[in-house]
Motif scaffolding. Structure first.
Motif, short mmCIF file in Angstrom:
data_model
loop_
_atom_site.label_atom_id
_atom_site.label_comp_id
_atom_site.label_asym_id
_atom_site.label_seq_id
_atom_site.Cartn_x
_atom_site.Cartn_y
_atom_site.Cartn_z
N ARG A 13 19.73 24.30 3.81
CA ARG A 13 20.01 24.57 5.22
C ARG A 13 19.79 26.04 5.56
O ARG A 13 19.28 26.36 6.63
CB ARG A 13 21.45 24.16 5.54
CG ARG A 13 21.65 22.64 5.55
CD ARG A 13 23.11 22.26 5.68
NE ARG A 13 23.29 20.83 5.88
CZ ARG A 13 24.47 20.23 5.96
NH1 ARG A 13 25.59 20.94 5.83
NH2 ARG A 13 24.55 18.93 6.17
N ALA A 14 20.17 26.93 4.65
CA ALA A 14 19.96 28.36 4.88
C ALA A 14 18.47 28.67 4.96
O ALA A 14 18.02 29.47 5.80
CB ALA A 14 20.61 29.17 3.77
N LEU A 19 13.34 29.65 8.15
CA LEU A 19 12.03 29.13 8.55
C LEU A 19 11.90 28.97 10.05
O LEU A 19 10.79 28.90 10.57
CB LEU A 19 11.76 27.80 7.84
CG LEU A 19 11.49 27.89 6.34
CD1 LEU A 19 11.40 26.50 5.73
CD2 LEU A 19 10.21 28.67 6.06
N CYS A 20 13.02 28.92 10.75
CA CYS A 20 12.97 28.86 12.22
C CYS A 20 12.28 30.09 12.80
O CYS A 20 11.70 30.04 13.88
CB CYS A 20 14.39 28.77 12.80
SG CYS A 20 15.19 27.17 12.57
N ILE A 36 17.16 22.75 13.66
CA ILE A 36 17.37 22.19 12.32
C ILE A 36 18.30 20.98 12.33
O ILE A 36 18.56 20.39 11.28
CB ILE A 36 17.90 23.26 11.34
CG1 ILE A 36 19.29 23.76 11.76
CG2 ILE A 36 16.93 24.43 11.25
CD1 ILE A 36 19.88 24.74 10.76
N GLY A 37 18.81 20.63 13.52
CA GLY A 37 19.60 19.42 13.64
C GLY A 37 20.97 19.47 13.01
O GLY A 37 21.44 18.48 12.43
N LEU A 38 21.64 20.62 13.12
CA LEU A 38 22.99 20.76 12.56
C LEU A 38 23.97 21.19 13.65
O LEU A 38 23.58 21.75 14.69
CB LEU A 38 22.99 21.80 11.44
CG LEU A 38 22.29 21.42 10.13
CD1 LEU A 38 22.33 22.61 9.17
CD2 LEU A 38 22.95 20.20 9.49
N HIS A 39 25.24 20.96 13.38
CA HIS A 39 26.28 21.38 14.32
C HIS A 39 26.34 22.90 14.35
O HIS A 39 26.12 23.57 13.34
CB HIS A 39 27.64 20.81 13.90
CG HIS A 39 28.66 20.89 14.99
ND1 HIS A 39 29.39 22.04 15.23
CD2 HIS A 39 29.06 19.97 15.91
CE1 HIS A 39 30.21 21.83 16.25
NE2 HIS A 39 30.04 20.59 16.69
#
Length: 247
Positions: A13-14, A19-20, A36-39
């Protein structure tokens, strides 16, 4: 085992967060979370850790994040002996000085092409090429060169990908690829940018494998089709010499 999975997931996730920034210089918390589709709470915790380690910087005024100096520090330790962006820069400058237009170097990365090096034209009216830009593979001279000299399996995978534009006629596109392989270069006129023209040639390494595309681009009022035809032999020779430098 469960703790190890959680650790690996956090690392993934990091990395997704970092990469964003391949497409944006700065991003807000919400923008990153959506990408990234995370809260947002999860992303905030990861960003805090990355900020503590110097991988990202938060602008207090805008509340947006950008890459930190730690990324630059790591990049300084990249191997220069086999980095085409470094190895080919002097040769690209010679091409720019000879033709007077902007010169770019592209690699294919997945479904995109990545500009890893650029030498800007010195002319007042010029096309500015940003290093690090990611562009689609289905349009533009360099894109077509990279696809034309890819393997048949790679071409099939790209053309059959659900994200490949449906408005591109497959038969016509394949005919273009065949012509590019035959003549050794591709041209484009306002395919991706209004008022811009380009010619691109493949760079094959010392083993004969095409690894990159060399492009010359500029305004259409200077780069007519006749001008690009005149450039082609010189550019192919320059690309050949560059390829001998790449392992």
């Amino acid at each position: 085992m469960e703790d190890r999975k959680l650790t690996v997931r956090s690392v993934e996730r990091a990395l997704d967060i970092l990469l964003c920034f391949t497409r944006n210089d700065d991003l807000g918390l919400t923008e990153i979370a959506v990408q990234i589709g995370l809260h947002k709470s999860t992303v905030h915790r990861l960003l805090s850790t990355l900020e503590e380690r110097g991988f990202v910087i938060r602008d207090a005024a805008t509340e947006k994040y950008r890459l930190g100096m730690k990324i630059w520090e790591l990049s300084t330790h990249l191997s220069r002996s086999d980095d085409p962006a470094i190895l080919l820069l002097p040769a690209m400058e010679r091409v720019r000085d000879h033709l007077g237009e902007t010169v770019s170097l592209y690699l294919r990365e997945g479904k995109e092409r990545l500009r890893i090096q650029a030498v800007q034209s010195n002319q007042a009216i010029r096309r500015v090429a940003q290093v690090g830009a990611r562009l689609p593979l289905y349009v533009g001279a360099s894109s077509k060169v990279l696809v034309a000299f890819a393997s048949t399996e790679e071409q099939e995978a790209l053309l059959n990908d659900p994200e490949w534009p449906s408005w591109i006629d497959r038969v016509s596109y394949m005919e273009q690829l065949y012509e590019i392989r035959e003549c050794g270069y591709a041209m484009s006129f306002e395919e991706r940018e209004p008022g811009a023209a380009a010619i691109s040639v493949p760079i094959a390494n010392c083993h004969g494998v095409v690894t990159a595309a060399l492009s010359v681009s500029g305004p259409v009022n200077r780069l007519s089709i006749d001008t690009l035809y005149e450039y082609a032999p010189y550019l192919m020779e320059a690309a050949h010499d560059m390829g001998l430098m790449i392992q």
